[in-house]
Structures are given as structure tokens and as C-alpha cells.
Design an enzyme around this catalytic site. Structure first.
Site, PDB file in Angstrom:
ATOM      1  CG  ASN A 184       3.535  -4.455  -2.495  1.00 26.63           C
ATOM      2  OD1 ASN A 184       3.590  -4.091  -1.403  1.00 26.63           O
ATOM      3  ND2 ASN A 184       2.874  -5.091  -3.526  1.00 26.63           N
ATOM      4  CD  GLU A 205      -2.247 -11.501  -3.702  1.00 27.12           C
ATOM      5  OE1 GLU A 205      -2.002 -11.785  -1.705  1.00 27.12           O
ATOM      6  OE2 GLU A 205      -2.326 -10.704  -3.572  1.00 27.12           O
ATOM      7  N   GLY A 260      -4.271 -10.097   7.812  1.00 23.04           N
ATOM      8  CA  GLY A 260      -5.451  -9.309   7.670  1.00 23.04           C
ATOM      9  C   GLY A 260      -6.463  -9.625   8.564  1.00 23.04           C
ATOM     10  CD  GLU A 316      -7.587  -1.305   1.242  1.00 20.97           C
ATOM     11  OE1 GLU A 316      -7.270  -1.713  -0.341  1.00 20.97           O
ATOM     12  OE2 GLU A 316      -8.417  -0.151   0.819  1.00 20.97           O
ATOM     13  N   GLY A 334      -2.224  -5.937   3.723  1.00 19.61           N
ATOM     14  CA  GLY A 334      -0.909  -6.778   3.425  1.00 19.61           C
ATOM     15  C   GLY A 334      -1.595  -8.254   3.015  1.00 19.61           C
ATOM     16  CB  CYS A 365      -2.209  -5.680  -3.798  1.00 13.38           C
ATOM     17  SG  CYS A 365      -2.002  -3.778  -4.287  1.00 13.38           S
ATOM     18  CE  LYS A 398       5.778  -4.848  11.160  1.00 12.15           C
ATOM     19  NZ  LYS A 398       6.761  -5.048  10.738  1.00 12.15           N
ATOM     20  CD  GLU A 450      -4.336   2.278   2.992  1.00 13.18           C
ATOM     21  OE1 GLU A 450      -4.048   2.777   3.943  1.00 13.18           O
ATOM     22  OE2 GLU A 450      -3.952   1.733   1.739  1.00 13.18           O
TER      23      GLU A 450
END
Ligand code: NAP
Length: 498
Positions: A154, A387, A235, A252, A230, A286, A177, A466
Site C-alpha cells: 500500500n 479490518e 505478523g 507493524e 503487513g 493501515c 522482500k 518506526e
């Protein structure tokens, strides 16, 4: 129609195919007849070659002075400025978002480059007095080693930059990746890092399927850190493997973000925030607003305003300047959004607007979903808890500030949040009581800036942040150093107590 790109892995400074020679395809989500790129379907052997290269490069890269490492990242920033428009066009074709948003995606990478480069001349540790005489105490940040960066589609430029730039400035080497849906964006980005002159093996790129290429990276015994962005499901799997293999891991993950609109809010302002928060990038952020918690006194008026404003939103391809609603990334995700609409109606919610896959005219060739407003949603419904990652917003009515906060917090996620109110006391109470990594007062749930920490609480993350200064805590280990210049053995907690 542009010529499809042939994307390759980038290992030890060389562009290579997967050992197997197998390839995959990336297509335009706005028109799936358009092939954007072919790219390697990598496996464990490709990952192994990349890890060996990254490990070898680490030995010298960690010794390069941090300000020099940062200068490479600064150059990446300058190149991103140069290629901004080209990259934005590519993002828009491959990921689908509007050109305006795609430019923002690149700009976030540029901001991150210049911010991270500044850290090369800081990377501050602490000095502190020792409890013993003639002894010096300090802390320094040490790199961690080989970092695997696993990223979603995204924000195909911004998120890899968020991870790679601080990691490199801190003295680590990296293997990216990227998501299967955006390999061309990742390839162009890594080509820019290469053009900036990074030594071979310092940045590596391994394309492929999550379970194969990503899984091999996570399992690899010579990878020291995994930084993942992701879904919560992936995760959780990665976190479990990293626990078993003793890797440092930064996760995250998902969100179920809410915007509260109180009865005293500036409704026009709250409306603009809600439309941008819920329908920007077709809800595929997100931090997207997927719940609107409205005070009963303004609920009807605000819902009418929202419906009126949202019904004018135009669906289309990202390169059309009139487009406001971009496609969903792929057919699997489109079907997932549709499935949630079925669930919503089964559970008793009302579809006020939208609710269907859009297939008129040229839209039939892409994966478009109508902007959708669900009314009559209660906090226990799945559409209020899970979600969706599409242009769907659920309206929940409340009668008090306390109820609004409780409902906002009633989720396993905790990424972003927002409240519109003119009451300063409520604003401060919200800042204190909302359980989320990010809270906006009188702004939408989206709009992060790279010099502030980004991440979430509860099941959105695993305690890391982050970007900003916080990224240094992900990509470095603290080392505590004591220098005893007394010339004798000094026993802490003992000799100074006698
Ligand atoms: P995803 O399916 O979890 O994929 C993310 C990345 O993980 C992709 O590169 C994927 O590869 C890889 N992957 C998948 N399975 C793997 C495995 N078993 N081992 C190692 N890697 C694996 O998520 P997505 O659908 O791309 O992204 C959407 C999700 O990301 C949403 O839940 C969203 O909330 C979240 N997100 C969170 C943030 C945040 O900062 N909190 C930011 C953006 C997005 P493939 O592409 O090959 O599957």
C-alpha cells in the site's frame, strides 16, 4: 500502454534472476489487462545467496563512519527528488493510487532520507557519572547485523524507505522482500539505492511469494532482525518464528481506526477529515478511518452531509486527475471487501451508500469498490471489529464523550485515532484515554510525518515504533561501556560502600 518491465533480484550489487528461473507477474489493478512487470519467484536458495552477501558486506559497512553511511542515504534522497514523478507514475500504475497520493508516497521516502541522513551525525548515546572514582561510563548504539525488511503494497516506496534508511545509517545491511503486488516499485527504489553508490551487498532485493521468499528470510539462521509491515495474521506467524529462532522482530500490523465527532465539532472540518480518512487510497491505509463514532446530537446531520459529499466521489484510474477513489489492489482483496458487506447486512447494518463492486464501463477491467457507508452499526458487529481494508466506513452512534472513548478503545487494534471537538478539556482527556499509537485532534486518522514515531499499541504492533528517533531503537543495540582509569580493581556496589 507501456512496455512491461523485467524486474530482477539485486544480490551483492548484481541484478539476477531467481536460481529456478521462475517468474511471476504484476498487473495494473485499475486494468488487469495491463501487464506492469515480470519478476523472480525466489526461493530459499536465492535468499541464502542474499544473506551471505549481506553478512559479508556487514563486516565492512559497520565500520564505515555513520556520517559517511548517512551521506549515501542523503544521495538516495536527492535521487528520489530527481525521479519523483517517474516513480509516482509507476506507483499509480502498479498499485493503483492516484498520482497525487503516489507523489505523497515518494515524498515520504524523500523526507525519510533527509531525516535519517541527519541521524548519521547524531546517533546519540549517553555519558553518565560512574559510582566509582576514576571510572567513566557511557552508552553507544551498535548496529544489529543483517536485517530482513518485509513490506506491504500500500506504500510501496515510503514503507521500504522507512525501514531501509534508518537501518543503513545505523550500520546494518538489509535484504528487502517487497509485496508481490508491487515488485516494479521496489525494483526502481533499489536501483536508486544502487545509483547512490552503496557498496555491493549493503542493500539486497529478493522478490517472491511471502511464504517462500519471506518465509525463508524469517527462518534463516544468519538473519539478525526482521522488520515487518503487513497483516496481523502474517505478523503473528513471523513473530512466532522469530521467537523460536531468537531474532529481533519489529511488527507493524493492522488497524481498526476510528474518528469521533462530538456535538460541538466543526462539522465541515470533520466531514473533510472523514472523507479523506475513510476513502483516501480506497481505505487501503493501515491508518484509514473505518469507524465513525458520532454523537447522537449531530449524527443525523453529519450522516446526511457525509452521504451527500461521498456520493460525488469519482472512481477511476490513478493517472486521471479527476479520480478520487482508486482501485482495490487485487481480486482477492476485492472479494474480501465484498464479503464484509454481506456480513454487515446479515448482522443488521444498513448500507446507506455503495456496497457493491463497481463494474461500469472501463471499471469492469479493474478491481473497484464503491465508496460505502454503513449505518446502524453496533460495536459488537464484525464490521466494527475487523479490518476491512477497503472504502467502507461504519457509523456508530453514541450519547456521551465517555461512551465514544470506550467504543473507540473496544478493539484489539490500536494504531490511529481522531477526535473532532472544540472543547479543550475533552481534547486533552482524549489524548490521555485513547488507546492508540497515534491520536489526532481535529484532524483525520491519516497524515503521519516521518520525524515522529509511527506505530500502534495492542495487537497492531509489538512495542516498537518506526521512523523518527524511535527507529534507532529498532535498528541498534545499546552497548554500555565502562572505562576504569584508576589502575586498580574497583568492585561496584562493594568497594564504594565500605
Ligand atoms: P500481508 O499479506 O501480511 O503481506 C505483507 C508482506 O508479508 C508481503 O511482502 C507478503 O508477501 C509477506 N508475507 C506474506 N506471508 C508471509 C510469510 N508467511 N512469511 C514472510 N512474509 C510473508 O499484508 P498485505 O496484504 O500486503 O498488507 C495489508 C496489511 O498491512 C493490512 O493489514 C494493513 O493494516 C497492514 N499495514 C500496516 C501498516 C502499519 O504500519 N501498521 C502499514 C501498512 C499496512 P506477498 O506479497 O508475497 O504476500
Amino acid at each position: 500502454m507501456t512496455t512491461p518491465l523485467t524486474c530482477l533480484n539485486f544480490i551483492n550489487g548484481v541484478w539476477v534472476n531467481a536460481e529456478s528461473g521462475n517468474t511471476l507477474e504484476s498487473r495494473n489493478p485499475a486494468d488487469n489487462r495491463q501487464l506492469i512487470a515480470t519478476f523472480p519467484s525466489s526461493a530459499a536458495d536465492d535468499v541464502d545467496t542474499a544473506v551471505i552477501a549481506a553478512r559479508k558486506a556487514y563486516i565492512t559497512w559497520r565500520q564505515v563512519p555513520a556520517p559517511t553511511r548517512a551521506e549515501y542515504v542523503f544521495r538516495v534522497g536527492e535521487l528520489l527528488v530527481k525521479y519523483k514523478e517517474e516513480l509516482a507514475q509507476l506507483i499509480s500504475r502498479e498499485m493503483g493510487k492516484t498520482l497525487t497520493e503516489a507523489r505523497g508516497d515518494v515524498q515520504e521516502g524523500i523526507d525519510c532520507a533527509f531525516y535519517s541522513a541527519g541521524e548519521g551525525r547524531r546517533l546519540f548515546g549517553q555519558t553518565t557519572p560512574s559510582e566509582m572514582p576514576n571510572k567513566f561510563a557511557m552508552t553507544v548504539r551498535m548496529p544489529i547485523g543483517v536485517c530482513a525488511l518485509i513490506t506491504p503494497w500500500n506504500f510501496p516506496i515510503a514503507i521500504p524507505c522507512w525501514k531501509a534508511m534508518p537501518a543503513l545509517v545505523c550500520g546494518n545491511t538489509v535484504i528487502l522482500k517487497p509485496a508481490e503486488d508491487t515488485p516494479a516499485c521496489a525494483t526502481k527504489l533499489v536501483a536508486i539505492f544502487a545509483e547512490a553508490g552503496l557498496p555491493p551487498g549493503v542493500i539486497n532485493l529478493v522478490h517472491g511469494v511471502g511464504e517462500n521468499a519471506g518465509g525463508a528470510l524469517v527462518e534463516h539462521p544468519d538473519v539478525d532482525l526482521v522488520s515487518f509491515t503487513g497483516s496481523s495474521e502474517t505478523g503473528a506467524q513471523i513473530g512466532a518464528i522469530c521467537g523460536r529462532t531468537h531474532k529481533r522482530v519489529c511488527l507493524e500490523m493492522g488497524g481498526k481506526n476510528a474518528q469521533i465527532v462530538m456535538e460541538d465539532a466543526d462539522l465541515e472540518l470533520a466531514l473533510e477529515g472523514a472523507v479523506w480518512g475513510a476513502f483516501g487510497t480506497s481505505g487501503q491505509r493501515c491508518t484509514a478511518t473505518s469507524r465513525l463514532i458520532l454523537h447522537r446530537d449531530i449524527k443525523e446531520k453529519f450522516t446526511t452531509m457525509l452521504k451527500e459529499r461521498s456520493s460525488k466521489l469519482r472512481l477511476g484510474t490513478g493517472d486521471d486527475p479527476n479520480t478520487e477513489i482508486c482501485p482495490i489492489i487485487n481480486s482477492r482483496q476485492l472479494q474480501r471487501v465484498k464479503k464484509y458487506l454481506d456480513i454487515a447486512t446479515q448482522e443488521g447494518a444498513t448500507v446507506l451508500m455503495g456496497g457493491e463492486i463497481a463494474t461500469e464501463g472501463e471499471l469492469q477491467h479493474g478491481y473497484f469498490f464503491q465508496p460505502t457507508i454503513l449505518d446502524g452499526v453496533t460495536p459488537d458487529m464484525r464490521v466494527a471489529r475487523e479490518e476491512i481494508f477497503g472504502p467502507v466506513v461504519a457509523i456508530i452512534e453514541v450519547t456521551s464523550f465517555e461512551e465514544a472513548i470506550n467504543i473507540l478503545n473496544d478493539t484489539k487494534y490500536g494504531l490511529s485515532s481522531s477526535i473532532y471537538t472544540r472543547d479543550i478539556n475533552r481534547a486533552f482527556a482524549a489524548m490521555r484515554d485513547i488507546e492508540a499509537g497515534i491520536t489526532y485532534i481535529n484532524g483525520p486518522t491519516i497524515g503521519a510525518e516521518v520525524h515522529l514515531p509511527f506505530g500502534g499499541v495492542k495487537q497492531t504492533g509489538n512495542g516498537h515504533r518506526e521512523v523518527g528517533i524511535a527507529a534507532l531503537d529498532v535498528f541498534t543495540e545499546w552497548k554500555t561501556v565502562y572505562v576504569d582509569f584508576s589502575g586498580s580493581l574497583q568492585r561496584a556496589q562493594i568497594d564504594n560502600r565500605e
